[in-house]
Structures are given as structure tokens and as C-alpha cells.
Design an enzyme around this catalytic site. Structure first.
Site, PDB file in Angstrom:
ATOM      1  N   SER A   1       0.909  -1.322  -0.040  1.00 16.57           N
ATOM      2  CA  SER A   1      -0.127   0.056  -0.154  1.00 16.57           C
ATOM      3  C   SER A   1       1.019   1.113  -0.180  1.00 16.57           C
ATOM      4  O   SER A   1       1.468   1.556  -0.842  1.00 16.57           O
ATOM      5  CB  SER A   1      -0.927   0.047   1.260  1.00 16.57           C
TER       6      SER A   1
ATOM      7  N   ASP B   1      -9.520  -4.312  -4.885  1.00 21.96           N
ATOM      8  CA  ASP B   1      -9.043  -3.181  -4.135  1.00 21.96           C
ATOM      9  C   ASP B   1      -9.264  -1.957  -5.030  1.00 21.96           C
ATOM     10  O   ASP B   1      -9.295  -1.838  -6.010  1.00 21.96           O
ATOM     11  CB  ASP B   1      -7.488  -3.318  -4.273  1.00 21.96           C
TER      12      ASP B   1
ATOM     13  N   HIS C   1      -7.810  -5.184  -0.883  1.00 25.88           N
ATOM     14  CA  HIS C   1      -6.470  -4.538  -0.275  1.00 25.88           C
ATOM     15  C   HIS C   1      -6.351  -5.260   1.187  1.00 25.88           C
ATOM     16  O   HIS C   1      -6.957  -5.606   1.957  1.00 25.88           O
ATOM     17  CB  HIS C   1      -6.837  -3.053  -0.212  1.00 25.88           C
TER      18      HIS C   1
END
Length: 321
Positions: free
Chosen positions: A163, A255, A285
Site C-alpha cells: 500500500s 482493491d 486490499h
């Protein structure tokens, strides 16, 4: 004709249903301390337990604004010179730390059988852009050239992060490409990274609510971090990809920032770079930190590490094989 519903693994759906049933507050309705505590709690609830390793040691290195905390993980007490993995945690540059990703770091270190050093960079909003990037760059340079302090000599660096940490992974690769460290980046592994601006993307429209990472959280992180939208250190899709290191790029099909990672895949393709692209189907995610609640994602992490090992063991001719 109605749009086909996305594939969601049954165990992933069960986890999403459980999160919905908890009906917790949005991140914008929490204090900063509560938001950080909730992130720790989510991973504690959803991830697998940390591995026991021979070496788990806290240390630090000099940074642009004081010492940067680090944590060394190794399944072996001592090693010959070789690659060292450098890990940058996720959390929007706001809520992650060494503890939120501790279990994941132990797992990666064990699976790849290399030393791993996690970087506890400064976080926003106390330290907005580019503080985190400055710390990640400084720490990576130190890891590359500090065999005495680490007790391990690097022949190359493997940068990896999820991320926000995936964003840092790409950015550090670009920065060290321009001004090399003591040893080169042998491989970069951005996992569901924010490479380009996610706002307006199809994936954000489709998965911005109900799939772990929400549009509200993305906006909160953006407002806290305050990245310059014209600066490649904030949005690395703007940078030069022609010298990108060998890459294992990972996205998740559910995601909201998936398309940002796909943008980076196109950038690498257009630049003719050497990379493996894995889009993990049916998961959200943060799946790398949900391996307890969504057990099949352990195998996904093992696939990522297998791709890492393949790329390290079979370098492209241009990288010196």
C-alpha cells in the site's frame, strides 16, 4: 445488461460480512490514536501469528530528522554476504508501524530466507510528505552500506512494501536509480501500491465501500499525508521508469486502488522493464495481513515470495547474468 458481479472468495466474503456486522466507526469519526489502535487491532484479529525467528532485533539508523527505528528479522543467526530485504509498512503513511506488520515481516523473512529490515518511518499528519519518503530513502542507503552495524553484508537490496509502503518501494527505486546507494536494488516488490492518483478510477468506483479499504479512508490518508500531486515522490507514475529495477508487482482484484497498480504495470511495460505481475483474484486490499481470517491468502503470499526468489535467481542479462 447488468454488470457481472466481481468474484469474491467465499472466505473473503465471510470476513467482509463479519466486518460489516461489527459496524465500526469510519476512520474520520475516530481520533488519530483510535485510528492507529484500530489498525493494530484489525491485523491482530485477522493475521496469522508471528513466526519465531532466531533474530528479531530493534535498532536504528541516522535519518534526516533524527534516528529512524528499524527492526531486523532473520531466520539465521549469521550469514554470508547476500541480498537484504528492506520493508516499508502500509497504513496510508498515517496509521501503520512496526507492530502492525510484525507478523507479516516474520513470515516474509522465513519464506525468502534472507535478512529483512523493517523501517519505521515518520508518519503523517505530524510529519507530512515527503518525510516518510526521506526516511525510507535514508534507511535504505544505510542498510546498503552498514554491514558492521547490521552484522550482515548486503550485495543488493530487495525493497518491498504494501500500500503506502508499495508507493515508497517504487519511489525509493527511482531515487536510488538516480543516486545509487552502496549496493544496487536487486529487486523491488510493490504490493497493492498507490502509484498513480486513484481518484476517478474504475476500481475506486467499484470497490470504494465494503472492501476493507474505503474511499473515505483513502481521502483521509491523502488529506493527512498531503503529497504534492506534481511530484513523482508522491505519485511515482510521474517518474522515469526506464531504469526501474527488476520488479514483482502485486495487485488485488477487489482493491479500490487496484487500477493505480495496473497503471504502474503499463508504465513498466512501456519502458520495456523486466517484471512479474500478479493480480490476486477474489481478495481485497491488505490481503497479506488477513492470512488468519482468509487462510487462502497465505498461499498468495507464498506465490509472491516464490516470484521474488525466481527473479533473484534468474536475473535478466542486462542486470549482469
Amino acid at each position: 445488461m447488468s454488470e457481472t458481479a466481481p468474484f469474491v472468495r467465499p472466505e473473503m466474503k465471510a470476513f467482509l460480512d463479519a466486518l460489516e456486522a461489527m459496524d465500526g466507526p469510519a476512520i474520520t469519526d475516530m481520533t488519530l490514536a483510535e485510528a492507529r489502535e484500530s489498525y493494530v487491532a484489525l491485523h491482530a484479529m485477522a493475521d496469522r501469528p508471528a513466526r519465531e525467528l532466531v533474530v528479531i532485533r530493534d535498532l536504528s539508523c541516522p535519518g534526516p530528522a533524527g534516528d529512524i527505528p528499524l527492526r531486523l528479522y532473520d531466520a539465521r543467526d549469521s550469514r554470508e554476504a547476500g541480498p537484504i530485504v528492506t520493508f516499508y509498512h502500509g497504513g496510508g503513511f498515517v496509521i501503520g508501524d512496526l507492530e502492525t506488520h510484525h507478523a507479516l515481516c516474520t513470515e516474509i523473512a522465513a519464506l525468502i530466507d534472507l535478512p529483512l529490515v523493517a523501517v519505521d518511518y515518520r508518519r503523517a499528519p505530524e510529519h507530512p510528505f515527503p518525510a516518510a519518503i526521506d526516511d525510507c530513502e535514508a534507511a535504505t542507503r544505510w542498510i546498503a552500506g552498514s554491514p558492521g552495524e547490521l552484522g550482515r553484508e548486503a550485495t543488493g537490496i530487495v525493497t518491498i512494501g504494501d500500500s503506502a509502503g508499495g508507493n515508497a518501494t517504487i519511489v525509493v527505486g527511482q531515487l536510488l536509480g538516480r543516486e545509487p546507494a552502496a549496493v544496487p536494488i536487486a529487486l523491488q516488490v510493490p504490493i497493492f501500491p498507490l502509484a498513480s492518483d486513484a481518484m476517478g478510477s474504475d476500481s475506486l468506483a467499484q470497490f470504494g465501500d465494503g472492501y476493507v479499504l474505503t474511499r473515505t479512508a483513502i481521502e483521509f490518508f491523502a488529506e493527512s499525508y498531503r503529497a504534492n500531486r506534481d511530484d513523482a515522490r508522491g505519485f511515482p507514475i510521474l517518474g522515469d521508469h526506464s531504469a526501474a529495477p527488476p520488479t514483482v508487482l502485486v495487485t488485488a482484484s477487489l482493491d479500490p486502488i487496484r487500477d493505480s497498480g495496473r497503471d504502474y504495470a503499463k508504465g513498466l511495460t512501456d519502458a520495456g522493464r523486466d517484471f512479474v505481475y500478479l493480480e490476486i483474484e477474489g481478495v481485497t486490499h491488505s490481503f497479506t495481513n488477513l492470512r488468519g481470517a482468509v487462510p487462502s491468502t497465505q498461499a498468495d503470499l507464498e506465490r509472491i515470495v516464490a516470484a521474488m526468489r525466481f527473479m533473484l535467481d534468474h536475473p535478466a542479462p542486462e542486470s549482469g547474468s
